[in-house]
Design an enzyme around this catalytic site. Structure first.
Site, PDB file in Angstrom:
ATOM      1  N   LYS A  13      -0.810  -1.926  -8.413  1.00 30.95           N
ATOM      2  CA  LYS A  13      -0.019  -0.713  -8.684  1.00 30.95           C
ATOM      3  C   LYS A  13       1.241  -0.658  -7.811  1.00 30.95           C
ATOM      4  CE  LYS A  13      -2.986   2.460  -7.614  1.00 30.95           C
ATOM      5  NZ  LYS A  13      -4.165   1.697  -7.199  1.00 30.95           N
ATOM      6  N   ARG A  85      -5.954  11.197  -8.021  1.00 33.58           N
ATOM      7  CA  ARG A  85      -7.134  10.360  -7.804  1.00 33.58           C
ATOM      8  C   ARG A  85      -8.354  10.912  -8.535  1.00 33.58           C
ATOM      9  NH1 ARG A  85      -4.775   6.666  -4.174  1.00 33.58           N
ATOM     10  NH2 ARG A  85      -6.311   5.863  -2.735  1.00 33.58           N
ATOM     11  N   ARG A 124      -5.083  -9.576   0.997  1.00 38.66           N
ATOM     12  CA  ARG A 124      -3.836  -8.809   1.144  1.00 38.66           C
ATOM     13  C   ARG A 124      -3.388  -8.767   2.604  1.00 38.66           C
ATOM     14  NH1 ARG A 124      -3.366  -3.021  -1.708  1.00 38.66           N
ATOM     15  NH2 ARG A 124      -4.902  -2.304  -0.200  1.00 38.66           N
ATOM     16  N   ARG A 152      -4.619  -4.344   6.320  1.00 34.60           N
ATOM     17  CA  ARG A 152      -4.737  -2.900   6.452  1.00 34.60           C
ATOM     18  C   ARG A 152      -6.083  -2.542   7.072  1.00 34.60           C
ATOM     19  NH1 ARG A 152      -3.001   0.001   0.874  1.00 34.60           N
ATOM     20  NH2 ARG A 152      -4.910   1.133   1.346  1.00 34.60           N
ATOM     21  N   ARG A 163     -13.994   2.351  -1.532  1.00 39.98           N
ATOM     22  CA  ARG A 163     -12.833   2.804  -2.312  1.00 39.98           C
ATOM     23  C   ARG A 163     -13.015   2.475  -3.801  1.00 39.98           C
ATOM     24  NH1 ARG A 163      -9.284  -0.597   0.874  1.00 39.98           N
ATOM     25  NH2 ARG A 163      -7.500  -0.068  -0.410  1.00 39.98           N
TER      26      ARG A 163
END
Ligand code: AMP
Length: 215
Positions: A13, A85, A124, A152, A163
């Site tokens: 996204k 969300r 990532r 992260r 998540r």
């Protein structure tokens, strides 16, 4: 163009929203980036949202709205990434846009299976010097980015699982919510970044539902 980019963590996204913003001149609004920036700033709001962010849990609506509302009601075109969300946030957004006489044009869903998402999220990395986000497997850092490349705080296996579970339970039902409004278009997000970007542009250029998008 006012557009929501919907999809699970790791579907791309942020990457696609950034590209589309560069192509169209729209503002890219990432609520996750707003949260992380506020935490880095060390403000009272940043301290209030930090625990939720670090645990991979959703920040309460009132706090998220303080971060996102000013950007959404400004007279600008935008691409919204990471919000809403859940259906409660979608209803808050609808009411806010109606109050500001702003119309939502389209909702793009980036779709990919969980095993692919987990692999992507574990790979990532973000460059501390340039802020750019890469993927060790699909989009490795170029030689001219000095890094260092860090993960992260919420990209650990346990937080990723939490998540994704929240996404399936709370966010995915929004597909039905926006399909009922004639706004939804689904894109297969498994391909290379360029191919997915082309698919998104193609989808946006087609008139859709009752509301053609102007690009
Ligand atoms: P993201 O970068 O979109 O994965 O967001 C990172 C974190 O920011 C999430 O795990 C939440 O703690 C918080 N966050 C971002 N957007 C929202 C939202 N719309 N509602 C609640 N919390 C959010």
């Amino acid at each position: 163009m006012r557009l929501i980019m919907l999809g699970p963590q790791g579907a791309g996204k942020g990457t696609q929203a950034q590209r589309l913003a560069a192509t169209t001149g729209a503002l890219h609004i990432s609520t996750g980036d707003l949260v992380r920036a506020e935490i880095a700033r060390g403000s009272a709001l940043g301290q209030a949202v930090k625990g939720y962010n670090d645990r991979g849990e959703l920040v309460p609506d009132t706090l998220i709205m303080q971060l996102v509302e000013p950007a959404l009601t400004a007279p600008r075109h935008w691409i919204l990434d990471g919000f809403p969300r859940d259906e409660r946030q979608a209803r808050i957004l609808d009411a806010m846009l109606a109050g500001a006489h702003v119309q939502l044009d389209r909702v793009i869903v980036l779709d990919a299976p969980d095993d692919e998402l987990i692999t992507r999220l574990l790979g990532r990395r973000q460059s501390r010097s340039t802020g750019k986000v890469y993927n060790l497997v699909t989009d490795p850092p170029p030689a001219d980015d000095p890094g260092p490349f860090v993960q992260r705080d919420d990209d650990t296996p346990a937080d990723i699982a939490r998540r994704l579970a929240i996404y399936h339970r709370a966010t995915k039902p929004l597909e039905g919510y926006y399909a009922a409004q004639g706004l939804l278009q689904k894109i297969d997000a498994r391909g290379p970044i360029d191919a997915v970007a082309d698919d998104i542009l193609r989808a946006l250029r087609q008139p859709h539902g009752s509301r053609p998008t102007v690009l």
